[in-house]
Design a protein around this motif. Structure first.
Motif, PDB file in Angstrom:
ATOM      1  N   LYS A 103       4.254  48.118  13.668  1.00 60.16           N
ATOM      2  CA  LYS A 103       3.486  49.358  13.521  1.00 60.16           C
ATOM      3  C   LYS A 103       2.377  49.429  14.555  1.00 60.16           C
ATOM      4  N   PHE A 104       1.999  50.663  14.917  1.00 62.16           N
ATOM      5  CA  PHE A 104       0.921  50.931  15.858  1.00 62.16           C
ATOM      6  C   PHE A 104       0.140  52.149  15.394  1.00 62.16           C
ATOM      7  N   VAL A 105      -1.137  52.183  15.724  1.00 58.92           N
ATOM      8  CA  VAL A 105      -1.984  53.335  15.471  1.00 58.92           C
ATOM      9  C   VAL A 105      -2.014  54.210  16.721  1.00 58.92           C
ATOM     10  N   LEU A 106      -1.764  55.513  16.552  1.00 57.92           N
ATOM     11  CA  LEU A 106      -1.807  56.460  17.670  1.00 57.92           C
ATOM     12  C   LEU A 106      -3.262  56.849  17.932  1.00 57.92           C
ATOM     13  N   THR A 107      -3.747  56.567  19.123  1.00 56.24           N
ATOM     14  CA  THR A 107      -5.169  56.751  19.429  1.00 56.24           C
ATOM     15  C   THR A 107      -5.448  57.901  20.380  1.00 56.24           C
ATOM     16  N   ASN A 108      -4.421  58.447  21.026  1.00 52.34           N
ATOM     17  CA  ASN A 108      -4.668  59.539  21.968  1.00 52.34           C
ATOM     18  C   ASN A 108      -3.383  60.322  22.216  1.00 52.34           C
ATOM     19  N   PHE A 109      -3.560  61.496  22.822  1.00 49.16           N
ATOM     20  CA  PHE A 109      -2.418  62.287  23.252  1.00 49.16           C
ATOM     21  C   PHE A 109      -1.754  61.632  24.458  1.00 49.16           C
ATOM     22  N   GLY A 110      -0.623  62.175  24.868  1.00 49.25           N
ATOM     23  CA  GLY A 110       0.087  61.656  26.026  1.00 49.25           C
ATOM     24  C   GLY A 110       1.261  60.787  25.607  1.00 49.25           C
ATOM     25  N   SER A 165      11.355  37.554  13.926  1.00 49.59           N
ATOM     26  CA  SER A 165      10.129  37.288  14.658  1.00 49.59           C
ATOM     27  C   SER A 165      10.208  37.897  16.049  1.00 49.59           C
ATOM     28  N   GLY A 166       9.061  37.977  16.706  1.00 50.39           N
ATOM     29  CA  GLY A 166       8.978  38.591  18.019  1.00 50.39           C
ATOM     30  C   GLY A 166       7.782  39.516  18.051  1.00 50.39           C
ATOM     31  N   TYR A 167       7.741  40.382  19.053  1.00 47.81           N
ATOM     32  CA  TYR A 167       6.647  41.346  19.121  1.00 47.81           C
ATOM     33  C   TYR A 167       7.109  42.596  19.867  1.00 47.81           C
ATOM     34  N   VAL A 168       6.452  43.685  19.555  1.00 48.91           N
ATOM     35  CA  VAL A 168       6.668  44.961  20.230  1.00 48.91           C
ATOM     36  C   VAL A 168       5.407  45.266  21.029  1.00 48.91           C
ATOM     37  N   THR A 169       5.557  45.738  22.261  1.00 48.97           N
ATOM     38  CA  THR A 169       4.407  46.132  23.069  1.00 48.97           C
ATOM     39  C   THR A 169       4.298  47.649  23.093  1.00 48.97           C
ATOM     40  N   ALA A 170       3.077  48.134  23.264  1.00 55.30           N
ATOM     41  CA  ALA A 170       2.816  49.573  23.360  1.00 55.30           C
ATOM     42  C   ALA A 170       1.823  49.806  24.485  1.00 55.30           C
ATOM     43  N   LYS A 171       2.125  50.774  25.338  1.00 53.57           N
ATOM     44  CA  LYS A 171       1.228  51.079  26.447  1.00 53.57           C
ATOM     45  C   LYS A 171       1.178  52.578  26.661  1.00 53.57           C
ATOM     46  N   SER A 172      -0.020  53.108  26.833  1.00 51.48           N
ATOM     47  CA  SER A 172      -0.208  54.532  27.055  1.00 51.48           C
ATOM     48  C   SER A 172      -0.034  54.861  28.529  1.00 51.48           C
ATOM     49  N   ALA A 173       0.770  55.881  28.819  1.00 49.93           N
ATOM     50  CA  ALA A 173       0.966  56.299  30.202  1.00 49.93           C
ATOM     51  C   ALA A 173      -0.293  56.936  30.787  1.00 49.93           C
ATOM     52  N   LEU A 174      -1.219  57.397  29.918  1.00 49.18           N
ATOM     53  CA  LEU A 174      -2.465  57.994  30.391  1.00 49.18           C
ATOM     54  C   LEU A 174      -3.482  56.950  30.814  1.00 49.18           C
ATOM     55  N   ASN A 175      -3.275  55.709  30.365  1.00 48.43           N
ATOM     56  CA  ASN A 175      -4.222  54.632  30.672  1.00 48.43           C
ATOM     57  C   ASN A 175      -3.459  53.437  31.236  1.00 48.43           C
ATOM     58  N   LYS A 176      -2.862  53.635  32.411  1.00 50.11           N
ATOM     59  CA  LYS A 176      -1.992  52.619  32.992  1.00 50.11           C
ATOM     60  C   LYS A 176      -2.731  51.326  33.301  1.00 50.11           C
ATOM     61  N   GLY A 177      -4.046  51.421  33.522  1.00 50.30           N
ATOM     62  CA  GLY A 177      -4.803  50.232  33.847  1.00 50.30           C
ATOM     63  C   GLY A 177      -5.192  49.399  32.645  1.00 50.30           C
ATOM     64  N   ASP A 178      -5.038  49.945  31.445  1.00 51.47           N
ATOM     65  CA  ASP A 178      -5.385  49.216  30.234  1.00 51.47           C
ATOM     66  C   ASP A 178      -4.335  48.163  29.901  1.00 51.47           C
ATOM     67  N   ASN A 179      -4.761  47.130  29.204  1.00 45.91           N
ATOM     68  CA  ASN A 179      -3.824  46.126  28.740  1.00 45.91           C
ATOM     69  C   ASN A 179      -2.918  46.710  27.659  1.00 45.91           C
ATOM     70  N   ALA A 180      -1.710  46.168  27.568  1.00 45.49           N
ATOM     71  CA  ALA A 180      -0.779  46.630  26.542  1.00 45.49           C
ATOM     72  C   ALA A 180      -1.238  46.161  25.165  1.00 45.49           C
ATOM     73  N   LEU A 181      -0.896  46.950  24.144  1.00 38.99           N
ATOM     74  CA  LEU A 181      -1.126  46.556  22.767  1.00 38.99           C
ATOM     75  C   LEU A 181       0.099  45.804  22.259  1.00 38.99           C
ATOM     76  N   PHE A 182      -0.129  44.939  21.283  1.00 35.28           N
ATOM     77  CA  PHE A 182       0.962  44.137  20.747  1.00 35.28           C
ATOM     78  C   PHE A 182       1.003  44.247  19.228  1.00 35.28           C
ATOM     79  N   SER A 183       2.205  44.290  18.686  1.00 36.63           N
ATOM     80  CA  SER A 183       2.401  44.240  17.243  1.00 36.63           C
ATOM     81  C   SER A 183       3.432  43.159  16.943  1.00 36.63           C
TER      82      SER A 183
END
Length: 270
Positions: free
Chosen positions: A235-242, A209-227
């Protein structure tokens, strides 16, 4: 749209022991006809070349792992570097990132290579002094002066990896870190909108159990995604370059001490 190049880089986010995050970068080039990968350590707050490695950082290991599993020692950061220039509010120092070039020839082994590092375990203590002021230290309990009460103790180890493919993808194996993020699909052939999947291992077994976080360096102001981690999978879906940073942390309480392991991965989509 096809992603022309994808590099999965181990990363370490800001921990309680380090003022900056700590990770591995890898940069791929084929402009001269042969494959070159430059590997180096990253530190700061974002997965780029942002700062230089502090003398306080102590590495237990730093290796290149071949697809067959052979470990080749890599050069570690230098210690005790002096300033090049420091006048008129301008300071110049060596960029101490242990950058080194890996060249692949025609006969080089095909498959997925892994550069990996592990820090030495550090201790972080929160305590009250005899004036009831809250203080923090990386010293041992016996070295603390004016100690009234220990509030908490954390023993922290950070791990980093970077994966890159020579000619054809092979599934990378665990390298023996306490906590590991390992990609399970071909990182050299991904599209925006594709899903990247990970095995999440703790002591060689699936993290329950637990979670992995994902954050885009191109969108530093956005909230992190969690899986959520389910039976050692994330798993995560890739939504943009960078660049994307993935992070997993696992904490266990043991004899009034919190054992904290951190491992993460940065994806550079170019």
């Amino acid at each position: 749209m096809k992603i022309s190049k994808l590099i999965l880089a181990g990363a370490i986010t800001t921990s309680t022991l380090l003022a900056h995050g700590f990770w591995l970068n890898s940069f791929e080039a084929t402009s001269h006809g042969s494959k070159l990968v430059t590997v180096g350590i990253g530190t700061g707050h974002n997965p780029t070349i942002e700062d230089s490695v502090s003398d306080r950082v102590k590495l237990k290991s730093f290796d290149l792992i071949t697809p067959e599993g052979k470990a080749i020692a890599l050069k570690k950061p230098l210690k005790g570097l002096k300033d090049i220039y420091d006048k008129d509010s301008l300071k110049i120092v060596d960029s101490n990132l242990a950058m080194q070039k890996i060249s692949f020839g025609k006969e080089s082994e095909k498959g997925t290579y892994t550069a990996s590092l592990a820090t030495q375990t550090g201790t972080f203590i929160k305590y009250l002094d005899k004036n009831d002021k809250t203080r923090f230290t990386t010293k041992s309990k016996d070295e603390i002066r004016n100690l009234k009460k220990i509030l908490s103790t954390i023993k922290n180890t950070v791990y980093a990896k970077t994966y890159f493919v020579n000619k054809s993808w092979t599934q990378p194996k665990a390298v023996g870190h306490e906590l590991e993020l390992i990609p399970t699909n071909d990182i050299s052939k991904l599209y925006i909108g594709d899903t990247i999947t990970f095995n999440v291992l703790y002591k060689g077994k699936p993290l329950e159990s637990g979670y992995v976080t994902a954050k885009s360096a191109l969108n530093k102001g956005d909230n992190a995604l969690f899986s959520n981690v389910r039976k050692g999978k994330a798993k995560f879906v890739l939504t943009n370059f960078g660049q994307w940073m993935f992070t997993v942390n696992n904490k266990k309480d043991q004899d009034e001490v919190t054992i904290s392991d951190t491992a993460s991965a940065t994806i550079n989509i170019q």
